[in-house]
Scaffold this motif. Structure first.
Motif, mmCIF file in Angstrom:
data_model
loop_
_atom_site.group_PDB
_atom_site.id
_atom_site.type_symbol
_atom_site.label_atom_id
_atom_site.label_comp_id
_atom_site.label_asym_id
_atom_site.label_seq_id
_atom_site.Cartn_x
_atom_site.Cartn_y
_atom_site.Cartn_z
ATOM 1 N N GLU A 149 0.841 -1.203 0.000
ATOM 2 C CA GLU A 149 0.000 0.000 0.000
ATOM 3 C C GLU A 149 0.873 1.248 0.000
ATOM 4 O OE1 GLU A 149 -3.719 2.034 2.519
ATOM 5 O OE2 GLU A 149 -2.652 0.275 3.316
ATOM 6 N N ALA A 188 0.628 5.525 0.016
ATOM 7 C CA ALA A 188 -0.201 6.718 0.196
ATOM 8 C C ALA A 188 0.324 7.844 -0.689
ATOM 9 C CB ALA A 188 -0.181 7.159 1.655
ATOM 10 N N ASP A 195 -4.049 13.668 -2.162
ATOM 11 C CA ASP A 195 -5.327 13.497 -2.861
ATOM 12 C C ASP A 195 -5.729 14.685 -3.724
ATOM 13 O OD1 ASP A 195 -6.030 15.385 -0.978
ATOM 14 O OD2 ASP A 195 -7.684 14.240 -0.108
ATOM 15 N N LYS A 221 -1.642 -1.031 -3.937
ATOM 16 C CA LYS A 221 -2.845 -0.342 -3.492
ATOM 17 C C LYS A 221 -2.495 1.127 -3.284
ATOM 18 C CE LYS A 221 -6.264 -0.079 0.211
ATOM 19 N NZ LYS A 221 -6.688 -0.584 1.553
ATOM 20 N N THR A 234 -3.497 4.646 -2.010
ATOM 21 C CA THR A 234 -4.430 5.289 -1.085
ATOM 22 C C THR A 234 -4.232 6.798 -1.125
ATOM 23 O OG1 THR A 234 -4.424 3.362 0.388
ATOM 24 C CG2 THR A 234 -5.169 5.467 1.319
ATOM 25 N N GLU A 235 -5.305 7.519 -1.426
ATOM 26 C CA GLU A 235 -5.219 8.977 -1.525
ATOM 27 C C GLU A 235 -5.591 9.628 -0.195
ATOM 28 O OE1 GLU A 235 -6.504 10.174 -5.897
ATOM 29 O OE2 GLU A 235 -7.886 8.676 -5.039
ATOM 30 N N SER A 265 0.914 9.017 7.876
ATOM 31 C CA SER A 265 0.358 7.689 7.582
ATOM 32 C C SER A 265 1.432 6.613 7.431
ATOM 33 C CB SER A 265 -0.444 7.737 6.275
ATOM 34 O OG SER A 265 0.426 7.890 5.157
ATOM 35 N N VAL A 321 1.059 2.381 6.286
ATOM 36 C CA VAL A 321 1.213 1.952 4.889
ATOM 37 C C VAL A 321 2.641 1.473 4.666
ATOM 38 C CG1 VAL A 321 -0.578 3.523 4.063
ATOM 39 C CG2 VAL A 321 1.807 4.292 4.117
ATOM 40 N N SER A 358 4.980 5.986 1.425
ATOM 41 C CA SER A 358 4.156 7.184 1.302
ATOM 42 C C SER A 358 4.890 8.228 0.476
ATOM 43 C CB SER A 358 3.843 7.741 2.694
ATOM 44 O OG SER A 358 2.895 8.778 2.628
#
Length: 282
Positions: free
Chosen positions: A137, A139, A142, A182, A184-185, A194, A198, A201
């Motif tokens: 994952e 990040a 966004d 994956k 993630t926003e 984060s 995760v 990032s």
């Protein structure tokens, strides 16, 4: 007759006294105005103002007082500038400003380049980008411009491929994701926070420094600086009607100096680049 002449003389003398008092007051007010500092409200993101602190100190000698107005989210400083709550802001790159103007129908402008701050990929779980496992994952910011920039960075790192025609790509523009990553926003200010949750990032330079990270030392992959970096040059922004404001020009001139370049080098550990030296003053 002599009495009338005497009265006339007294009246004229009184007028001179009044005029003299008035002129004296005007001079006093003028001197007072000249001695007062001009305050410039500068919108910034976060608490990292080390570079601006040095500029602020030098501007004080010219009678210009920089007052910081701190914001926590990228959505705030341009709105404050447009509304007149602040005079200038310094937090964004040109692409971010262009997108803001297009979406909001505003006409904010750049009046000077500051730094090029490479985007970085950071992790608390791996030490090399090649260690990312299938299904990991990641990040990313966004917002449209920083999110698109992050996806381009992941492509440069060889992790994904995106539609070549997408100027500010989104997750839906990913055309190849061999590791089934994956994405993630998150709001940009949350990407550094984060990292515990995760595998990696993508963090903006300023946010990374605020989080105690050193881009050159801690990033497992750092954005290369080349001709494609121009849209991501950070700027000082103003309202269109203030584009030629003489005080604001002095602010830009005070920033774009060798002294500021030295402070940028020291505070960013060489990660940030004085943009006016690479891409011009504006």
């Amino acid at each position: 007759m002599k009495k009338r002449k005497g009265l006339l003389s007294l009246a004229v003398a009184a007028l001179f006294v009044i005029a003299g008092c008035g002129n004296g007051q005007d001079k006093t007010d003028a001197a007072k105005d000249a001695s007062e500092d001009t305050t410039v409200k500068l919108g910034v993101i976060g608490a990292d103002t080390d570079v601006w602190d040095d500029v602020k100190e030098r501007l004080a000698d010219e009678g210009i007082d920089i007052e910081y107005v701190e914001f926590t989210e990228y959505s705030q400083p341009n709105t404050a500038l447009e509304n007149g709550d602040i005079d200038l802001n310094s937090f964004q790159h040109q692409d971010f400003l262009d997108n803001y103007n297009e979406e909001r129908g505003t006409d904010l402008v750049s009046i000077g380049n500051t730094v090029n701050a490479p985007l970085g990929i950071y992790s608390e779980k791996i030490e090399d980008i090649k260690e990312l496992e299938n299904g990991a994952e990641i990040a990313i910011p966004d917002d449209v411009t920083n999110g698109g920039r992050a996806l381009k960075l992941l492509q440069t790192a060889g992790l994904i491929k995106i539609d070549k025609d997408a100027q500010n790509p989104t997750v839906s523009d990913i055309t190849a994701n061999p590791k089934d990553l994956k994405i993630t926003e998150l709001e940009a200010s949350q990407t550094a926070r984060s990292m515990e949750d995760v595998d990696a990032s993508v963090v903006n330079s300023g946010m990374a420094v605020d989080a105690g990270l050193s881009p050159n030392e801690d990033a497992i992959y750092l954005e290369p600086v080349d001709d494609t970096s121009r849209p991501y040059v950070n700027i000082i922004a103003a309202r269109k009607e203030d584009e030629d404001n003489e005080v604001y020009k002095k602010v830009v001139d005070a920033y774009q100096t060798e002294q500021t370049a030295k402070v940028i080098e020291e505070t960013s550990n060489g990660a940030d680049i004085p943009a006016w030296e690479e891409f011009g003053r504006k």
